[in-house]
Motif scaffolding. Sequence first.
Motif, PDB file in Angstrom:
ATOM      1  N   THR A 139      29.610  44.846  33.573  1.00  0.00           N
ATOM      2  CA  THR A 139      29.194  44.688  32.182  1.00  0.00           C
ATOM      3  C   THR A 139      29.732  45.813  31.310  1.00  0.00           C
ATOM      4  OG1 THR A 139      27.222  43.581  32.931  1.00  0.00           O
ATOM      5  CG2 THR A 139      27.207  44.411  30.699  1.00  0.00           C
ATOM      6  N   VAL A 140      29.743  47.025  31.857  1.00  0.00           N
ATOM      7  CA  VAL A 140      30.294  48.148  31.088  1.00  0.00           C
ATOM      8  C   VAL A 140      31.752  47.864  30.743  1.00  0.00           C
ATOM      9  CG1 VAL A 140      30.937  50.580  31.169  1.00  0.00           C
ATOM     10  CG2 VAL A 140      28.713  49.850  32.039  1.00  0.00           C
ATOM     11  N   GLY A 141      32.521  47.418  31.726  1.00  0.00           N
ATOM     12  CA  GLY A 141      33.928  47.118  31.476  1.00  0.00           C
ATOM     13  C   GLY A 141      34.108  45.982  30.486  1.00  0.00           C
ATOM     14  N   LEU A 142      33.339  44.922  30.686  1.00  0.00           N
ATOM     15  CA  LEU A 142      33.428  43.763  29.789  1.00  0.00           C
ATOM     16  C   LEU A 142      33.102  44.155  28.357  1.00  0.00           C
ATOM     17  CD1 LEU A 142      31.665  40.640  31.354  1.00  0.00           C
ATOM     18  CD2 LEU A 142      33.987  40.844  30.540  1.00  0.00           C
ATOM     19  N   ALA A 143      32.008  44.894  28.201  1.00  0.00           N
ATOM     20  CA  ALA A 143      31.566  45.247  26.854  1.00  0.00           C
ATOM     21  C   ALA A 143      32.581  46.176  26.186  1.00  0.00           C
ATOM     22  CB  ALA A 143      30.196  45.911  26.905  1.00  0.00           C
ATOM     23  N   VAL A 170      42.725  40.014  29.637  1.00  0.00           N
ATOM     24  CA  VAL A 170      42.437  41.415  29.926  1.00  0.00           C
ATOM     25  C   VAL A 170      41.273  41.547  30.901  1.00  0.00           C
ATOM     26  CG1 VAL A 170      41.599  43.555  28.909  1.00  0.00           C
ATOM     27  CG2 VAL A 170      43.420  42.305  27.804  1.00  0.00           C
ATOM     28  N   VAL A 171      40.263  40.699  30.734  1.00  0.00           N
ATOM     29  CA  VAL A 171      39.097  40.835  31.598  1.00  0.00           C
ATOM     30  C   VAL A 171      39.216  39.987  32.869  1.00  0.00           C
ATOM     31  CG1 VAL A 171      37.562  41.472  29.726  1.00  0.00           C
ATOM     32  CG2 VAL A 171      37.799  39.079  30.359  1.00  0.00           C
ATOM     33  N   ALA A 172      40.382  39.382  33.062  1.00  0.00           N
ATOM     34  CA  ALA A 172      40.567  38.602  34.288  1.00  0.00           C
ATOM     35  C   ALA A 172      40.262  39.419  35.555  1.00  0.00           C
ATOM     36  CB  ALA A 172      41.982  38.033  34.331  1.00  0.00           C
ATOM     37  N   PRO A 173      40.698  40.699  35.629  1.00  0.00           N
ATOM     38  CA  PRO A 173      40.346  41.463  36.832  1.00  0.00           C
ATOM     39  C   PRO A 173      38.843  41.631  37.013  1.00  0.00           C
ATOM     40  CG  PRO A 173      41.895  42.695  35.467  1.00  0.00           C
ATOM     41  CD  PRO A 173      41.581  41.454  34.727  1.00  0.00           C
ATOM     42  N   VAL A 174      38.096  41.718  35.898  1.00  0.00           N
ATOM     43  CA  VAL A 174      36.640  41.834  36.024  1.00  0.00           C
ATOM     44  C   VAL A 174      36.079  40.586  36.685  1.00  0.00           C
ATOM     45  CG1 VAL A 174      34.486  41.979  34.742  1.00  0.00           C
ATOM     46  CG2 VAL A 174      36.427  43.371  34.055  1.00  0.00           C
ATOM     47  N   LEU A 175      36.556  39.437  36.215  1.00  0.00           N
ATOM     48  CA  LEU A 175      36.099  38.174  36.792  1.00  0.00           C
ATOM     49  C   LEU A 175      36.404  38.139  38.291  1.00  0.00           C
ATOM     50  CD1 LEU A 175      35.156  35.197  36.544  1.00  0.00           C
ATOM     51  CD2 LEU A 175      37.502  34.607  36.039  1.00  0.00           C
ATOM     52  N   LEU A 176      37.620  38.512  38.615  1.00  0.00           N
ATOM     53  CA  LEU A 176      38.049  38.463  40.014  1.00  0.00           C
ATOM     54  C   LEU A 176      37.218  39.405  40.889  1.00  0.00           C
ATOM     55  CD1 LEU A 176      40.056  37.592  42.134  1.00  0.00           C
ATOM     56  CD2 LEU A 176      41.617  39.315  41.295  1.00  0.00           C
ATOM     57  N   LEU A 201      36.064  47.615  39.759  1.00  0.00           N
ATOM     58  CA  LEU A 201      35.301  47.413  38.521  1.00  0.00           C
ATOM     59  C   LEU A 201      35.037  48.747  37.838  1.00  0.00           C
ATOM     60  CD1 LEU A 201      32.731  44.715  39.655  1.00  0.00           C
ATOM     61  CD2 LEU A 201      34.547  44.448  37.987  1.00  0.00           C
ATOM     62  N   GLY A 202      34.768  49.762  38.650  1.00  0.00           N
ATOM     63  CA  GLY A 202      34.515  51.088  38.094  1.00  0.00           C
ATOM     64  C   GLY A 202      35.741  51.621  37.375  1.00  0.00           C
ATOM     65  N   VAL A 203      36.902  51.475  37.999  1.00  0.00           N
ATOM     66  CA  VAL A 203      38.145  51.937  37.372  1.00  0.00           C
ATOM     67  C   VAL A 203      38.353  51.211  36.045  1.00  0.00           C
ATOM     68  CG1 VAL A 203      40.658  51.941  37.560  1.00  0.00           C
ATOM     69  CG2 VAL A 203      39.256  52.595  39.519  1.00  0.00           C
TER      70      VAL A 203
ATOM     71  N   MET B 172      46.804  45.374  41.272  1.00  0.00           N
ATOM     72  CA  MET B 172      46.114  45.867  42.469  1.00  0.00           C
ATOM     73  C   MET B 172      45.003  44.907  42.904  1.00  0.00           C
ATOM     74  SD  MET B 172      47.680  48.429  43.379  1.00  0.00           S
ATOM     75  CE  MET B 172      46.577  48.877  44.708  1.00  0.00           C
ATOM     76  N   SER B 173      44.236  44.415  41.925  1.00  0.00           N
ATOM     77  CA  SER B 173      43.107  43.563  42.304  1.00  0.00           C
ATOM     78  C   SER B 173      43.603  42.242  42.898  1.00  0.00           C
ATOM     79  CB  SER B 173      42.189  43.325  41.107  1.00  0.00           C
ATOM     80  OG  SER B 173      42.900  42.736  40.050  1.00  0.00           O
ATOM     81  N   VAL B 174      44.653  41.686  42.277  1.00  0.00           N
ATOM     82  CA  VAL B 174      45.161  40.418  42.806  1.00  0.00           C
ATOM     83  C   VAL B 174      45.803  40.626  44.177  1.00  0.00           C
ATOM     84  CG1 VAL B 174      46.693  38.483  42.383  1.00  0.00           C
ATOM     85  CG2 VAL B 174      45.495  39.519  40.497  1.00  0.00           C
ATOM     86  N   LEU B 175      46.495  41.756  44.301  1.00  0.00           N
ATOM     87  CA  LEU B 175      47.124  42.071  45.581  1.00  0.00           C
ATOM     88  C   LEU B 175      46.077  42.109  46.683  1.00  0.00           C
ATOM     89  CD1 LEU B 175      49.993  42.863  46.560  1.00  0.00           C
ATOM     90  CD2 LEU B 175      49.227  45.214  46.495  1.00  0.00           C
TER      91      LEU B 175
END
Lengths: 223, 278, 47
Positions: A139-143, A170-176, A201-203, B172-175
């Motif tokens: 949530t921190v990242g998303l917001a 941009v937030v695709a990695p958050v979802l993943l 997620l922290g990064v 990195m995440s997808v990898l």
Amino acid sequence: MWHDAALVAGKDLRIELRSRVGAQQVAPFALVVLVLFAFAFDADHALLLKAAPGLFWVAVLFAAVLSIQRSFAVESADGGRDRLRLSGMDPAGIFLGKAGAVAVQLLVLQLVLAAGVAILYSSRLGDAAVLVATCLVATVGLAAAGTIYGVVATAVGASETLLPLLLMPVVAPVLLCATKAWQAALGTGATGDALGWLRFLGVFAVVYVAAGVLAFGPLVEEG
Amino acid sequence: MARGVATRLSRVEPVAVRAVGALALASLAATVVLGLWFTPEDQVMGNLVRLLYVHPPVAWVAYLAFGVTAACSIAYLWPRTRSPFWDRLGAASAEIGVVFCALTLATGSIWGRPTWGVWWTWDARLTTTALLLALFAGYLAIRRVTVDPAARAKRSAVVALVAFADVPIVHMSVLWWRTLHQPPTVFRPGFGDPTLATPMAWTLLLAFCAFTLAYVWLLAHRYRVAVLEARMEGEGLELALAERRAEAGYGEGPGGIEGGAGSGGDGPGQAPVPVGAR
Amino acid sequence: MNGYVEAGYAVTLATLALYAGWVGRRRRALNRAVGGGGADRYTAEHR
């Protein structure tokens, strides 16, 4: 900075409490999305159970776009934006305040959605610590990312169509990552340790909070 | 500093750009000829190895273009180097980057279909490239809808940097996501790869140079468009008024103006982008 | 099998040619719009 952040966040949350847009429109919409997913998957119980983490986070993303749009629609009405700029508050504080308010709303929404997932898809929400930690960090990242793009998109008055296009990739990695962490917690997906995904997620959260703190000054100072 | 760069660019520009253009065309033609006919077939990939001379160089140019956009955005946001030059250059590079990024995906698909049997696979690089395309399409979209030049420059610079910061995280995440399931499937072309026969290696090097030259050439031309657009924004209203007045005065419609300006503009000394060059 | 190779080259070259043509067209149109002058107009920006 922190004082300004608290002021802005308090203001936004008070507006939300009074207008109840979040409670009456955004949260019901997110629940409707959950129901629609069930239709799309033909209410296949095993499939829904397996996909529940992903569906949960997709619903969160949709709702996040709405919340962010709402958060900046409040500013653009009645010249609130100019007044915010004139108030002499630290731009970084404004950013943290707005992002914080969005984050609080999203967390409440996730609570509702988690209940929805538990009831509608009969997911057993085990391993609460991981689930809650994922929600907090994601949530921190998303917001943060949403607030950066929110101010960019709403300023041009095409936010309804532009914000999703800018924000979703941009937030695709958050979802993943959040989906993977939840899968690990619920024991549905492949495997993998939740901690690794939490680290991603922290990064993400750190990068976007830092980017927002740095970028908000230039973004706000000019219309 | 930026002004200095721009001035120098404008001084050497007509000759240098034409030289780069000629070199780009020649090397691209050579790449096509060598790639399609003179290089050997690969033992494993057979004829398909010829796509090696197109796909990786195009991908490299896409990443290069986005990198240039990010660098220009930093230069713009840094107060000491702030200048419209960086904004325009970044925008020009981003547009070319989007074209090359789309081409990367297209050629990758065309290569993937006979190699892997599918048009698309959720490989880390494919997914990252697709998201990159979406991110910079957003960058172009925000440029298009913002009216005020200073605000547009700032906002788009921030968007470009945010997008660029996202790339390693996505990758990195997808990898990590995919490697849980399957080993990396992308055929890894490497210049130092001992399995690559010498003519292939040289053709590959030529292809990289050719596409990079084409990028530089396109960038120079696209930058001029950006300058003219800025001029248009500044003078747009006056010009429109003057045109209307001229129309009323001559009474022969826009054709008269077009003809008059055209004769002064596209003289023989001009080097417009050759549309039908290929 | 060979069709893919040719398709890859054709798509790449055609796209680049189209894009270059589009850039050139925009440039000529803008040149006309700001009153002609071709490259002079461009250099005048940085006198």
